[in-house]
Scaffold this motif. Structure first.
Motif, mmCIF file in Angstrom:
data_model
loop_
_atom_site.group_PDB
_atom_site.id
_atom_site.type_symbol
_atom_site.label_atom_id
_atom_site.label_comp_id
_atom_site.label_asym_id
_atom_site.label_seq_id
_atom_site.Cartn_x
_atom_site.Cartn_y
_atom_site.Cartn_z
ATOM 1 N N TYR A 1 13.361 3.568 5.099
ATOM 2 C CA TYR A 1 12.428 2.619 4.492
ATOM 3 C C TYR A 1 12.884 1.203 4.819
ATOM 4 C CZ TYR A 1 10.460 6.473 1.797
ATOM 5 O OH TYR A 1 9.853 7.646 1.442
ATOM 6 N N ASN B 1 6.373 1.333 1.677
ATOM 7 C CA ASN B 1 6.285 2.749 1.342
ATOM 8 C C ASN B 1 5.641 3.614 2.419
ATOM 9 O OD1 ASN B 1 7.317 2.043 -1.206
ATOM 10 N ND2 ASN B 1 5.280 1.550 -1.945
ATOM 11 N N MET C 1 7.291 8.091 -4.372
ATOM 12 C CA MET C 1 6.346 7.130 -3.820
ATOM 13 C C MET C 1 5.074 7.788 -3.329
ATOM 14 S SD MET C 1 7.783 4.500 -4.625
ATOM 15 C CE MET C 1 6.338 3.587 -4.109
#
Length: 304
Positions: free
Chosen positions: A176, A275, A199
């Motif tokens: 990420y 995300n 997420m």
């Protein structure tokens, strides 16, 4: 690339990356060229005779607004290995984003890149190369390539390229991008699947807090521990490498515990985590440093 969030009342932004595959560190001259390119594409507009002739007509029935897309462009540099100290300083002063595979991949994976040379390319099947080229140059590959590129490449050649792509794909799934308020970028390597599952949800009502730790035997590699507000149970943990500019400040204090805490407070007070694409309702998660935990840490370290 286009950032998932755009500022209103202005032209949308795009980021162009120049990709370099040097054996050593990328030098200052390359970063200077990126600054020149950014100025060129943002400051100059190509005007044709046709467009000028249309402007002469003062009796236009339509609004005098050109129907075209305009962007503000940022230009960055991506490299296999790192950057020289002058290159890093110049990039920081001119807000040029730098990206190195060395910040993402381990040494064994980076070593695979040295096997890629012209001799290796020449002995590959032409259809294989065309399929590979199509996949790598298509910013929005179709579903066939998304689901079957491993099978497609392995069926032709169980070789360096397919092995590298498979390993790289596995790395990306757990990676990420985090953005600090200072503008520094960090790459968060998830230590488990908890965060990815969290997420994937469409609604997040809890406030997320961060606790940041470092290891004595690996000072440049820190751990980000995410918890819910007023709780102590970890939602997910990440490893990340501290940006060079921040490490320089810590090094100047001889890697003191108190300075590390000050760095956490000033640089990591708020982290914006992108995300991936599974949650379009919330493309960015904001994580604030746990102020109570940090305050207690400061009191503890001051007693040392």
């Amino acid at each position: 690339m286009e950032p998932p969030l755009q500022m209103p009342f202005g032209y949308p932004t795009r980021v162009l990356y120049e990709c370099k595959a040097y054996e050593g560190l990328t030098s200052l001259s390359i970063v200077r060229n990126a600054l020149g390119l950014r100025l060129d594409i943002n400051e100059f507009e190509i005007v044709t005779k046709s467009s000028l002739s249309k402007r002469k007509n003062n009796s236009r029935s339509e609004y005098a607004i050109e129907q075209r897309d305009r962007y503000i462009y940022q230009v960055g540099i991506a490299s296999i290995y790192g950057f020289t100290k002058p290159a890093v300083e110049f990039a920081a002063n001119n807000k040029i984003p730098l990206l190195s595979l060395q910040w993402i991949l381990d040494d064994s994976h980076l070593g695979m890149l040295k096997q890629l040379n012209q001799e290796y390319i020449d002995q590959l099947d032409r259809n294989y190369l065309n399929n590979l080229f199509s996949f790598l140059t298509n910013s929005t590959p179709n579903q066939y390539y998304r689901d079957n590129f491993r099978y497609l490449f392995d069926a032709v050649y169980v070789e360096w390229v397919s092995n590298f792509l498979c390993t790289f794909e596995d790395n990306l799934k757990s990676l990420y991008v985090g953005l600090l308020e200072s503008g520094d970028m960090i790459f968060l390597k998830a230590k488990d699947n908890n965060y990815h599952a969290y997420m994937s949800n469409t609604v997040h009502t809890s406030v997320l807090k961060a606790r940041i730790h470092y290891q004595i035997n690996s000072l440049g590699k820190w751990e980000l521990d995410i918890i819910r507000d007023n709780e102590t149970i970890s939602l997910a943990k990440f490893d990340f490498f501290v940006p060079d500019t921040i490490m320089k400040r810590w090094k100047e204090s001889n890697f003191s515990r108190l300075e590390a805490t000050a760095i956490k407070q000033s640089y990591f007070a708020r982290i914006f985590i992108y995300n991936h694409s599974e949650n379009t309702n919330s493309p960015v998660t904001i994580v604030n440093v746990d102020s109570n935990w940090l305050a207690n840490l400061i009191r503890t370290e001051q007693r040392w």
